[in-house]
Write a protein that holds these residues in place. Structure first.
Motif, PDB file in Angstrom:
ATOM      1  N   PRO A  44     -21.287   2.743 -87.291  1.00  0.00           N
ATOM      2  CA  PRO A  44     -21.153   3.937 -88.111  1.00  0.00           C
ATOM      3  C   PRO A  44     -21.214   5.229 -87.292  1.00  0.00           C
ATOM      4  O   PRO A  44     -20.926   6.303 -87.807  1.00  0.00           O
ATOM      5  N   LEU A  45     -21.567   5.126 -86.006  1.00  0.00           N
ATOM      6  CA  LEU A  45     -21.648   6.314 -85.161  1.00  0.00           C
ATOM      7  C   LEU A  45     -20.259   6.912 -84.966  1.00  0.00           C
ATOM      8  O   LEU A  45     -19.288   6.193 -84.724  1.00  0.00           O
ATOM      9  N   GLY A  46     -20.170   8.211 -85.096  1.00  0.00           N
ATOM     10  CA  GLY A  46     -18.896   8.897 -84.908  1.00  0.00           C
ATOM     11  C   GLY A  46     -18.065   9.013 -86.170  1.00  0.00           C
ATOM     12  O   GLY A  46     -17.045   9.690 -86.170  1.00  0.00           O
ATOM     13  N   ILE A  47     -18.483   8.348 -87.238  1.00  0.00           N
ATOM     14  CA  ILE A  47     -17.763   8.467 -88.504  1.00  0.00           C
ATOM     15  C   ILE A  47     -18.321   9.689 -89.231  1.00  0.00           C
ATOM     16  O   ILE A  47     -19.526   9.765 -89.472  1.00  0.00           O
ATOM     17  N   PRO A  48     -17.461  10.651 -89.566  1.00  0.00           N
ATOM     18  CA  PRO A  48     -17.953  11.876 -90.197  1.00  0.00           C
ATOM     19  C   PRO A  48     -18.416  11.652 -91.638  1.00  0.00           C
ATOM     20  O   PRO A  48     -18.161  10.595 -92.227  1.00  0.00           O
ATOM     21  N   ALA A  49     -19.073  12.645 -92.191  1.00  0.00           N
ATOM     22  CA  ALA A  49     -19.595  12.557 -93.554  1.00  0.00           C
ATOM     23  C   ALA A  49     -18.477  12.504 -94.591  1.00  0.00           C
ATOM     24  O   ALA A  49     -18.675  11.969 -95.681  1.00  0.00           O
ATOM     25  N   GLN A  50     -17.309  13.057 -94.273  1.00  0.00           N
ATOM     26  CA  GLN A  50     -16.161  13.018 -95.189  1.00  0.00           C
ATOM     27  C   GLN A  50     -14.936  12.537 -94.429  1.00  0.00           C
ATOM     28  O   GLN A  50     -14.719  12.919 -93.281  1.00  0.00           O
ATOM     29  N   PHE A  51     -14.152  11.663 -95.073  1.00  0.00           N
ATOM     30  CA  PHE A  51     -12.945  11.124 -94.463  1.00  0.00           C
ATOM     31  C   PHE A  51     -12.050  10.563 -95.560  1.00  0.00           C
ATOM     32  O   PHE A  51     -12.406  10.591 -96.746  1.00  0.00           O
ATOM     33  N   THR A  52     -10.895  10.034 -95.168  1.00  0.00           N
ATOM     34  CA  THR A  52      -9.973   9.402 -96.107  1.00  0.00           C
ATOM     35  C   THR A  52      -9.954   7.906 -95.831  1.00  0.00           C
ATOM     36  O   THR A  52      -9.739   7.481 -94.688  1.00  0.00           O
ATOM     37  N   LEU A  53     -10.207   7.104 -96.864  1.00  0.00           N
ATOM     38  CA  LEU A  53     -10.107   5.652 -96.772  1.00  0.00           C
ATOM     39  C   LEU A  53      -8.698   5.258 -97.175  1.00  0.00           C
ATOM     40  O   LEU A  53      -8.232   5.622 -98.253  1.00  0.00           O
ATOM     41  N   VAL A  54      -8.020   4.512 -96.314  1.00  0.00           N
ATOM     42  CA  VAL A  54      -6.679   4.025 -96.611  1.00  0.00           C
ATOM     43  C   VAL A  54      -6.767   2.516 -96.785  1.00  0.00           C
ATOM     44  O   VAL A  54      -7.169   1.793 -95.863  1.00  0.00           O
ATOM     45  N   THR A  55      -6.430   2.038 -97.973  1.00  0.00           N
ATOM     46  CA  THR A  55      -6.417   0.613 -98.268  1.00  0.00           C
ATOM     47  C   THR A  55      -5.423   0.351 -99.384  1.00  0.00           C
ATOM     48  O   THR A  55      -5.302   1.152-100.316  1.00  0.00           O
ATOM     49  N   ASP A  56      -4.686  -0.727 -99.263  1.00  0.00           N
ATOM     50  CA  ASP A  56      -3.676  -1.101-100.265  1.00  0.00           C
ATOM     51  C   ASP A  56      -2.691   0.032-100.546  1.00  0.00           C
ATOM     52  O   ASP A  56      -2.251   0.211-101.679  1.00  0.00           O
ATOM     53  N   GLY A  57      -2.382   0.837 -99.545  1.00  0.00           N
ATOM     54  CA  GLY A  57      -1.445   1.940 -99.730  1.00  0.00           C
ATOM     55  C   GLY A  57      -2.027   3.163-100.404  1.00  0.00           C
ATOM     56  O   GLY A  57      -1.335   4.157-100.616  1.00  0.00           O
ATOM     57  N   ASN A  58      -3.310   3.124-100.757  1.00  0.00           N
ATOM     58  CA  ASN A  58      -3.977   4.268-101.388  1.00  0.00           C
ATOM     59  C   ASN A  58      -4.709   5.087-100.338  1.00  0.00           C
ATOM     60  O   ASN A  58      -5.292   4.545 -99.400  1.00  0.00           O
ATOM     61  N   HIS A  59      -4.697   6.401-100.505  1.00  0.00           N
ATOM     62  CA  HIS A  59      -5.444   7.326 -99.651  1.00  0.00           C
ATOM     63  C   HIS A  59      -6.552   7.931-100.507  1.00  0.00           C
ATOM     64  O   HIS A  59      -6.276   8.747-101.395  1.00  0.00           O
ATOM     65  N   LEU A  60      -7.796   7.508-100.265  1.00  0.00           N
ATOM     66  CA  LEU A  60      -8.925   7.883-101.103  1.00  0.00           C
ATOM     67  C   LEU A  60      -9.888   8.798-100.345  1.00  0.00           C
ATOM     68  O   LEU A  60     -10.535   8.359 -99.388  1.00  0.00           O
ATOM     69  N   PRO A  61      -9.997  10.072-100.747  1.00  0.00           N
ATOM     70  CA  PRO A  61     -10.975  10.963-100.111  1.00  0.00           C
ATOM     71  C   PRO A  61     -12.391  10.453-100.400  1.00  0.00           C
ATOM     72  O   PRO A  61     -12.723  10.146-101.547  1.00  0.00           O
ATOM     73  N   CYS A  62     -13.212  10.328 -99.340  1.00  0.00           N
ATOM     74  CA  CYS A  62     -14.551   9.748 -99.464  1.00  0.00           C
ATOM     75  C   CYS A  62     -15.610  10.662 -98.881  1.00  0.00           C
ATOM     76  O   CYS A  62     -15.327  11.486 -98.018  1.00  0.00           O
ATOM     77  N   ARG A  63     -16.828  10.402 -99.343  1.00  0.00           N
ATOM     78  CA  ARG A  63     -18.014  11.059 -98.793  1.00  0.00           C
ATOM     79  C   ARG A  63     -19.061   9.971 -98.567  1.00  0.00           C
ATOM     80  O   ARG A  63     -19.338   9.154 -99.460  1.00  0.00           O
ATOM     81  N   VAL A  64     -19.644   9.910 -97.377  1.00  0.00           N
ATOM     82  CA  VAL A  64     -20.642   8.895 -97.048  1.00  0.00           C
ATOM     83  C   VAL A  64     -21.941   9.189 -97.785  1.00  0.00           C
ATOM     84  O   VAL A  64     -22.421  10.325 -97.783  1.00  0.00           O
ATOM     85  N   VAL A  65     -22.523   8.165 -98.440  1.00  0.00           N
ATOM     86  CA  VAL A  65     -23.788   8.334 -99.137  1.00  0.00           C
ATOM     87  C   VAL A  65     -24.912   7.538 -98.486  1.00  0.00           C
ATOM     88  O   VAL A  65     -26.080   7.832 -98.697  1.00  0.00           O
ATOM     89  N   TRP A  66     -24.576   6.527 -97.696  1.00  0.00           N
ATOM     90  CA  TRP A  66     -25.581   5.809 -96.915  1.00  0.00           C
ATOM     91  C   TRP A  66     -24.927   5.112 -95.721  1.00  0.00           C
ATOM     92  O   TRP A  66     -23.726   4.871 -95.721  1.00  0.00           O
ATOM     93  N   ARG A  67     -25.743   4.853 -94.711  1.00  0.00           N
ATOM     94  CA  ARG A  67     -25.287   4.176 -93.488  1.00  0.00           C
ATOM     95  C   ARG A  67     -26.313   3.120 -93.098  1.00  0.00           C
ATOM     96  O   ARG A  67     -27.510   3.358 -93.162  1.00  0.00           O
ATOM     97  N   LYS A  68     -25.822   1.963 -92.679  1.00  0.00           N
ATOM     98  CA  LYS A  68     -26.660   0.906 -92.114  1.00  0.00           C
ATOM     99  C   LYS A  68     -26.069   0.531 -90.772  1.00  0.00           C
ATOM    100  O   LYS A  68     -25.137   1.186 -90.297  1.00  0.00           O
TER     101      LYS A  68
END
Length: 80
Positions: A44-68
């Protein structure tokens, strides 16, 4: 364990990409709902708090709520 999620998550095993700043990191979507997802990542290091998840052709704006150690939980900034 108490469930605090707004929407029920469904187990999946899908390839995805975390896109930010012109780059991308591969991930695996482990569960997903209308409001968020859990993603397996190499680190999870280096992954910003906000990013876009791309899966199944969808672009989903995301915000991280927890990290393990190798997993992050995100909420979608808009419904998929």
């Amino acid at each position: 364990m108490d469930e605090h999620r707004i929407a029920t998550r469904h187990r999946v095993l899908k390839a995805g990409k975390i896109e930010f700043g012109g780059g991308a990191i591969d991930c695996t979507v482990r569960n997903i709902s209308a409001t968020g997802a859990a993603l397996d990542v190499g680190s999870p290091l280096g992954i910003p708090a906000q990013f876009t998840l791309v899966t199944d052709g969808n672009h989903l704006p995301c915000r991280v709520v927890w990290r393990k150690e190798k997993r992050i939980g995100v909420t979608f900034d808009q419904k998929p």
